[in-house]
Enzyme design. Structure first.
Site, PDB file in Angstrom:
ATOM      1  N   GLY A  36       0.777  -1.249  -0.125  1.00 19.14           N
ATOM      2  CA  GLY A  36       0.098  -0.311   0.192  1.00 19.14           C
ATOM      3  C   GLY A  36       0.813   1.382   0.105  1.00 19.14           C
ATOM      4  O   GLY A  36       0.667   2.274  -0.674  1.00 19.14           O
ATOM      5  N   ASN A  81      -7.593   4.071   9.209  1.00 22.06           N
ATOM      6  CA  ASN A  81      -7.081   2.847   9.760  1.00 22.06           C
ATOM      7  C   ASN A  81      -7.244   2.799  11.427  1.00 22.06           C
ATOM      8  O   ASN A  81      -7.102   1.671  12.062  1.00 22.06           O
ATOM      9  CB  ASN A  81      -5.749   2.558   9.433  1.00 22.06           C
ATOM     10  CG  ASN A  81      -4.763   3.722   9.538  1.00 22.06           C
ATOM     11  OD1 ASN A  81      -5.225   4.912   9.128  1.00 22.06           O
ATOM     12  ND2 ASN A  81      -3.767   3.524  10.128  1.00 22.06           N
ATOM     13  N   GLN A  83      -7.832   0.152   3.829  1.00 21.50           N
ATOM     14  CA  GLN A  83      -8.778  -0.430   4.793  1.00 21.50           C
ATOM     15  C   GLN A  83     -10.072  -0.644   4.313  1.00 21.50           C
ATOM     16  O   GLN A  83     -10.975  -1.286   5.080  1.00 21.50           O
ATOM     17  CB  GLN A  83      -8.577   0.570   6.217  1.00 21.50           C
ATOM     18  CG  GLN A  83      -7.310   0.602   6.987  1.00 21.50           C
ATOM     19  CD  GLN A  83      -7.064  -0.713   7.546  1.00 21.50           C
ATOM     20  OE1 GLN A  83      -7.768  -1.553   7.794  1.00 21.50           O
ATOM     21  NE2 GLN A  83      -5.655  -1.041   8.014  1.00 21.50           N
ATOM     22  N   SER A 118      -3.907  -2.936  -0.607  1.00 17.98           N
ATOM     23  CA  SER A 118      -2.821  -3.861  -0.320  1.00 17.98           C
ATOM     24  C   SER A 118      -3.435  -5.196   0.212  1.00 17.98           C
ATOM     25  O   SER A 118      -4.302  -5.361   0.905  1.00 17.98           O
ATOM     26  CB  SER A 118      -2.280  -3.090   1.213  1.00 17.98           C
ATOM     27  OG  SER A 118      -1.212  -3.859   1.646  1.00 17.98           O
ATOM     28  N   GLY A 119      -2.431  -6.126  -0.259  1.00 18.47           N
ATOM     29  CA  GLY A 119      -2.694  -7.542   0.196  1.00 18.47           C
ATOM     30  C   GLY A 119      -2.809  -8.004   1.406  1.00 18.47           C
ATOM     31  O   GLY A 119      -3.817  -8.581   1.803  1.00 18.47           O
ATOM     32  N   HIS A 120      -1.982  -7.664   2.196  1.00 22.98           N
ATOM     33  CA  HIS A 120      -1.872  -8.219   3.671  1.00 22.98           C
ATOM     34  C   HIS A 120      -2.965  -7.910   4.497  1.00 22.98           C
ATOM     35  O   HIS A 120      -3.355  -8.385   5.441  1.00 22.98           O
ATOM     36  CB  HIS A 120      -0.620  -7.905   4.355  1.00 22.98           C
ATOM     37  CG  HIS A 120      -0.085  -6.471   4.875  1.00 22.98           C
ATOM     38  ND1 HIS A 120      -0.296  -6.274   6.026  1.00 22.98           N
ATOM     39  CD2 HIS A 120       0.063  -5.500   3.962  1.00 22.98           C
ATOM     40  CE1 HIS A 120       0.023  -5.061   6.277  1.00 22.98           C
ATOM     41  NE2 HIS A 120       0.282  -4.631   5.059  1.00 22.98           N
ATOM     42  N   THR A 174      10.585  -8.059 -12.313  1.00 25.65           N
ATOM     43  CA  THR A 174       9.653  -9.197 -12.486  1.00 25.65           C
ATOM     44  C   THR A 174       8.698  -9.276 -11.732  1.00 25.65           C
ATOM     45  O   THR A 174       8.765  -9.035 -10.528  1.00 25.65           O
ATOM     46  CB  THR A 174      10.893 -10.128 -12.250  1.00 25.65           C
ATOM     47  OG1 THR A 174      12.069  -9.969 -13.280  1.00 25.65           O
ATOM     48  CG2 THR A 174      10.331 -11.684 -12.770  1.00 25.65           C
ATOM     49  N   CYS A 225       1.133   5.474  18.333  1.00 28.97           N
ATOM     50  CA  CYS A 225       1.143   6.013  19.571  1.00 28.97           C
ATOM     51  C   CYS A 225       2.428   5.511  20.546  1.00 28.97           C
ATOM     52  O   CYS A 225       2.463   4.421  21.046  1.00 28.97           O
ATOM     53  CB  CYS A 225      -0.403   5.286  20.118  1.00 28.97           C
ATOM     54  SG  CYS A 225      -0.639   6.014  21.592  1.00 28.97           S
TER      55      CYS A 225
HETATM   56  N1  PLP Z   1      -2.860   2.942   4.108  1.00 28.38           N
HETATM   57  C1  PLP Z   1      -3.403   2.583   5.237  1.00 28.38           C
HETATM   58  C2  PLP Z   1      -4.847   3.048   5.543  1.00 28.38           C
HETATM   59  C3  PLP Z   1      -3.285   1.420   6.077  1.00 28.38           C
HETATM   60  O1  PLP Z   1      -3.637   0.907   7.136  1.00 28.38           O
HETATM   61  C4  PLP Z   1      -1.868   0.970   5.743  1.00 28.38           C
HETATM   62  C5  PLP Z   1      -1.287  -0.129   6.715  1.00 28.38           C
HETATM   63  O2  PLP Z   1      -1.307   0.003   7.745  1.00 28.38           O
HETATM   64  C6  PLP Z   1      -1.261   1.456   4.588  1.00 28.38           C
HETATM   65  C7  PLP Z   1      -1.807   2.558   3.874  1.00 28.38           C
HETATM   66  C8  PLP Z   1       0.142   0.909   4.090  1.00 28.38           C
HETATM   67  O3  PLP Z   1       0.034  -0.292   3.598  1.00 28.38           O
HETATM   68  P1  PLP Z   1       1.278  -1.459   3.572  1.00 28.38           P
HETATM   69  O4  PLP Z   1       1.630  -1.801   4.850  1.00 28.38           O
HETATM   70  O5  PLP Z   1       0.865  -2.564   2.479  1.00 28.38           O
HETATM   71  O6  PLP Z   1       2.454  -0.519   3.023  1.00 28.38           O
END
Ligand code: PLP
Length: 379
Positions: A70, A150, A180, A200-202, A238, A324
């Protein structure tokens, strides 16, 4: 055994995604650019996977470019958007509660001479659509606003921002960090009026190391990197085919249950909040979260860092917010302008489709226990 209630930080990879990654790593491991059968099979699979991710996003395959995370998508979108508008102006609109992956590139642009309007939220973490409209100027080249915050789980008025941009006639591109929101709240990039959208995948049960940037068809963007011609030359390197296969498998596994998962996560969250309000006297709900999976709670007088550590010792994982630490509330909680005592005890609790009401109850019981054993600070 542990209880994992920090799904906004990352998620456990689902079996379908793990299986897909394993298959690609051990069987279909060819380089999509190689000109023999193993390579062309990898290239075909890559395009099938792209189509699955595009369907989950509600866009065309050709509008999806795979990235590594992300943060990469956000940085690229922001840099490329201002480059796109460089002859039209140097004004950016964003919010004070963006993720660091948006805040930091925009701060860097501010240092380079861009003028930035930072929209501030109210106590609930809401950004007013009128404030977006009022901030737009003839020289605004980018509006970057996240879809779901988030730390608070609040929905931001991205759709309204898109409408306001169209009404105003300003040249701004609209970027939204939907990391999110993806699969958790219903949207399509077109409905939002977004030109650029990051996922973002994770966060959706795929592994770390893969994400995607939606680039509206017809929008000509500067490449992130220079190199080989992968991803139509926009994001050379790649392709991480195993991670991409896992992202597609995670989307395919989630998609048919999208509404049921959202309802389940919301029900577990509601149970948690109801129990917390009933059994933890003095607890303050900082945000119930519009998105189904995130809420934030504070136990004033009990510092977040201590609570996270003590809960961790009991095998329960939650978060104190993205930054925090060292005696300072995160920029998101701080922007809501609540009293410091409330902010210093903030906890973010975030759920997945696997979370259960029993886990939510165990968290409340653990918080009760920690409170009984500790005298509150700063009375
Ligand atoms: N944007 C938001 C709102 C997120 O919560 C996060 C990850 O916590 C990110 C961007 C960043 O994503 P990544 O961890 O895949 O770089």
């Amino acid at each position: 055994m542990f209880i994992y209630l920090d799904n906004a930080a990352t998620t456990r990879v689902c079996p379908e995604a793990a299986q897909a990654a394993l298959e690609v790593m051990t069987e279909g491991f060819g380089n999509p650019s190689s000109r023999y059968a193993l390579g062309s099979a990898a290239a075909e699979r890559l395009e099938r996977d792209r189509a699955v991710v595009a369907a989950a996003l509600g866009c065309l395959s050709e509008e999806v470019v795979f990235t590594s995370c992300g943060t990469e998508g956000d940085n690229w979108a922001i840099r490329a958007a201002v480059e796109h508008g460089r002859r039209k102006g140097k004004h950016i609109v964003t919010t004070a509660i963006e993720h660091a992956a948006v805040l930091e590139p925009i701060r860097a642009l501010e240092r380079e001479g861009y003028e930035v309007t930072w929209l501030r939220p109210d106590r609930e973490g809401r950004i007013s659509p009128q404030a977006v409209e009022d901030a737009l100027r003839p020289d605004t080249v980018l509006v970057s606003m996240m879809l779901v915050n988030n730390e608070l789980g609040t929905l931001l008025p991205v759709r309204e921002a898109g409408e306001a941009i169209r009404r105003s006639g300003c040249p701004a591109l609209l970027h939204t960090d939907a990391v999110q929101g993806f699969l958790k709240v219903p949207f399509t990039p077109a409905e939002l009026g977004a030109d650029l959208l990051t996922v973002s995948g994770h966060k959706v049960r795929a592994p770390k190391g893969v994400g995607a940037l939606y680039i509206r068809k017809g929008l000509k963007l500067k490449p992130l990197l220079l190199g080989g011609g992968q991803e139509r030359g926009l994001r050379p390197g790649t392709e991480p085919t195993a991670q991409i296969a896992a992202l597609a498998a995670a989307c395919a596994a989630w998609l048919p249950h999208r509404e049921a998962y959202a309802a389940h996560m919301r029900a577990v969250k509601d149970r948690f909040l109801a129990l917390a309000e009933e059994r933890l006297s003095g607890a303050v709900v900082l945000s119930r979260g519009d998105a189904p999976h995130i809420c934030a709670l504070s136990l004033p007088g009990y510092p977040s860092e201590m609570l996270v550590r003590e809960l961790g010792d009991r095998g329960i994982c939650v978060s104190s917010g993205s930054a925090c630490h060292r005696g300072k509330p995160s920029h998101v909680f701080a922007a809501t302008g609540r009293p410091k005592r409330e902010l210093m005890g903030a906890l973010r609790v975030s759920f997945s489709p696997d979370s259960t009401a029993e886990e939510a109850e165990a968290l409340v019981s653990a918080l009760e226990e920690i409170r009984r054993a500790r005298i509150p600070a700063g009375r």
